[in-house]
Design an enzyme around this catalytic site. Sequence first.
Site, PDB file in Angstrom:
ATOM      1  N   SER A  33     -29.597  -0.926 -19.537  1.00 20.85           N
ATOM      2  CA  SER A  33     -29.875  -2.061 -20.425  1.00 20.85           C
ATOM      3  C   SER A  33     -30.620  -3.167 -19.670  1.00 20.85           C
ATOM      4  O   SER A  33     -31.235  -4.027 -20.283  1.00 20.85           O
ATOM      5  CB  SER A  33     -28.562  -2.623 -20.970  1.00 20.85           C
ATOM      6  OG  SER A  33     -27.719  -2.971 -19.876  1.00 20.85           O
ATOM      7  N   CYS A  96     -26.151   3.717 -16.621  1.00 17.35           N
ATOM      8  CA  CYS A  96     -25.414   2.665 -17.331  1.00 17.35           C
ATOM      9  C   CYS A  96     -24.088   3.256 -17.789  1.00 17.35           C
ATOM     10  O   CYS A  96     -24.071   4.248 -18.535  1.00 17.35           O
ATOM     11  CB  CYS A  96     -26.234   2.204 -18.536  1.00 17.35           C
ATOM     12  SG  CYS A  96     -25.381   1.055 -19.622  1.00 17.35           S
ATOM     13  N   CYS A 210     -19.658  -0.606 -13.893  1.00 12.46           N
ATOM     14  CA  CYS A 210     -20.883  -1.072 -14.557  1.00 12.46           C
ATOM     15  C   CYS A 210     -21.925  -1.090 -13.452  1.00 12.46           C
ATOM     16  O   CYS A 210     -21.656  -1.597 -12.351  1.00 12.46           O
ATOM     17  CB  CYS A 210     -20.683  -2.474 -15.124  1.00 12.46           C
ATOM     18  SG  CYS A 210     -22.235  -3.263 -15.660  1.00 12.46           S
ATOM     19  N   THR A 211     -23.083  -0.513 -13.733  1.00 11.93           N
ATOM     20  CA  THR A 211     -24.081  -0.372 -12.659  1.00 11.93           C
ATOM     21  C   THR A 211     -24.627  -1.724 -12.190  1.00 11.93           C
ATOM     22  O   THR A 211     -25.208  -1.810 -11.111  1.00 11.93           O
ATOM     23  CB  THR A 211     -25.243   0.545 -13.107  1.00 11.93           C
ATOM     24  OG1 THR A 211     -25.760   0.072 -14.359  1.00 11.93           O
ATOM     25  CG2 THR A 211     -24.767   1.974 -13.243  1.00 11.93           C
ATOM     26  N   HIS A 212     -24.435  -2.769 -12.969  1.00  8.77           N
ATOM     27  CA  HIS A 212     -24.845  -4.109 -12.516  1.00  8.77           C
ATOM     28  C   HIS A 212     -23.959  -4.629 -11.370  1.00  8.77           C
ATOM     29  O   HIS A 212     -24.407  -5.429 -10.553  1.00  8.77           O
ATOM     30  CB  HIS A 212     -24.724  -5.122 -13.668  1.00  8.77           C
ATOM     31  CG  HIS A 212     -25.900  -5.140 -14.603  1.00  8.77           C
ATOM     32  ND1 HIS A 212     -26.107  -4.172 -15.549  1.00  8.77           N
ATOM     33  CD2 HIS A 212     -26.915  -6.035 -14.739  1.00  8.77           C
ATOM     34  CE1 HIS A 212     -27.209  -4.467 -16.239  1.00  8.77           C
ATOM     35  NE2 HIS A 212     -27.716  -5.595 -15.767  1.00  8.77           N
TER      36      HIS A 212
HETATM   37  N1  DGL Z   1     -25.362  -1.750 -16.651  1.00  2.00           N
HETATM   38  C1  DGL Z   1     -24.555  -1.505 -17.797  1.00  2.00           C
HETATM   39  C2  DGL Z   1     -23.340  -0.641 -17.451  1.00  2.00           C
HETATM   40  O1  DGL Z   1     -23.346   0.069 -16.468  1.00  2.00           O
HETATM   41  C3  DGL Z   1     -24.095  -2.610 -18.692  1.00  2.00           C
HETATM   42  C4  DGL Z   1     -24.654  -3.959 -18.813  1.00  2.00           C
HETATM   43  C5  DGL Z   1     -24.645  -4.478 -20.255  1.00  2.00           C
HETATM   44  O2  DGL Z   1     -23.642  -5.042 -20.734  1.00  2.00           O
HETATM   45  O3  DGL Z   1     -25.681  -4.267 -20.883  1.00  2.00           O
HETATM   46  O4  DGL Z   1     -22.378  -0.621 -18.152  1.00  2.00           O
END
Ligand code: DGL
Length: 285
Positions: A33, A96, A210-212
Amino acid sequence: MTSDLTSAPGKAAAPPPPGRHADPAAPILLFDSGVGGLTVLEEVRRVLPEAPVIYAADTAGLPYGNKTEAQVAARVAGLLGRMTERFHPRLVCIACNTASTIALGMVREVLEVPIVGTVPAIKPAAAMTRTGVIGLLGTQATIRQAYVDRLEHEFAADKRLLRHGAPGLVEAAEAKLRGEAVDPALIRHAAEALRCQPEGERIDTVVLACTHFPLVEEELAAAFGPGVRFVHGAPGIARQVARLVSGQEYSRQAPDRALFTGQGDIPDAYRAKLAQYGLLGIERI
Ligand code: DGL
């Protein structure tokens, strides 16, 4: 540390025979995302430095974490369908957790390309913990998924898994990547939300689901204090990607690209950062 992708429900993608992909310029498509998938890209670069890559971010849909399952599934299936038709990737990596825990099985049913997903690293966390208390930070959408319940049941039934949905960490990671200061309150809040749950003070292992979140691991480590280890799936995902494309040939014919949904100029600070990940072409889709 890695998550066990073989535990993913849905049709498992069988590895193609070595060297099978016809077009050496065909990219690996990484999808998130926002900028979180860059943490997966970093690991993919380590194991497959020659592979052409397209990084696609649904920034018009960011954040996924506060959307319904139907909204996330529709966006992910629609975008990946259009992008596989247009770019003919050799493999798609859904970098993600939110998109994977909601839509991985469905996307595998409809797309005829190997797909690797991202699942919370509960299995390795269960092997690492000494106190038996594991924290899990994900988006609000991820932490409520039955997929996570199944992983907990299968790998951490004898542990205590404390979950917290932390949208502020997505915000913090996006800001950090744009070169902006990270708001310490966002980080503190996520750590405290786990610590204040029953037995939270005994957490010694935190799953970054979460990858972030690995983008702000340093800040989280400072907020949790000593004695807490973090685990996420990126290295394991990269190994799975490498396994599925093993023996294939690569020929990069243009610089790797980052594609963003939505409108408007991409900030210069963003461009500089993406270049560090080898993404030199930046476009809107
Ligand atoms: N990077 C996304 C994940 O791994 C999520 C970030 C979002 O909320 O869009 O879940």
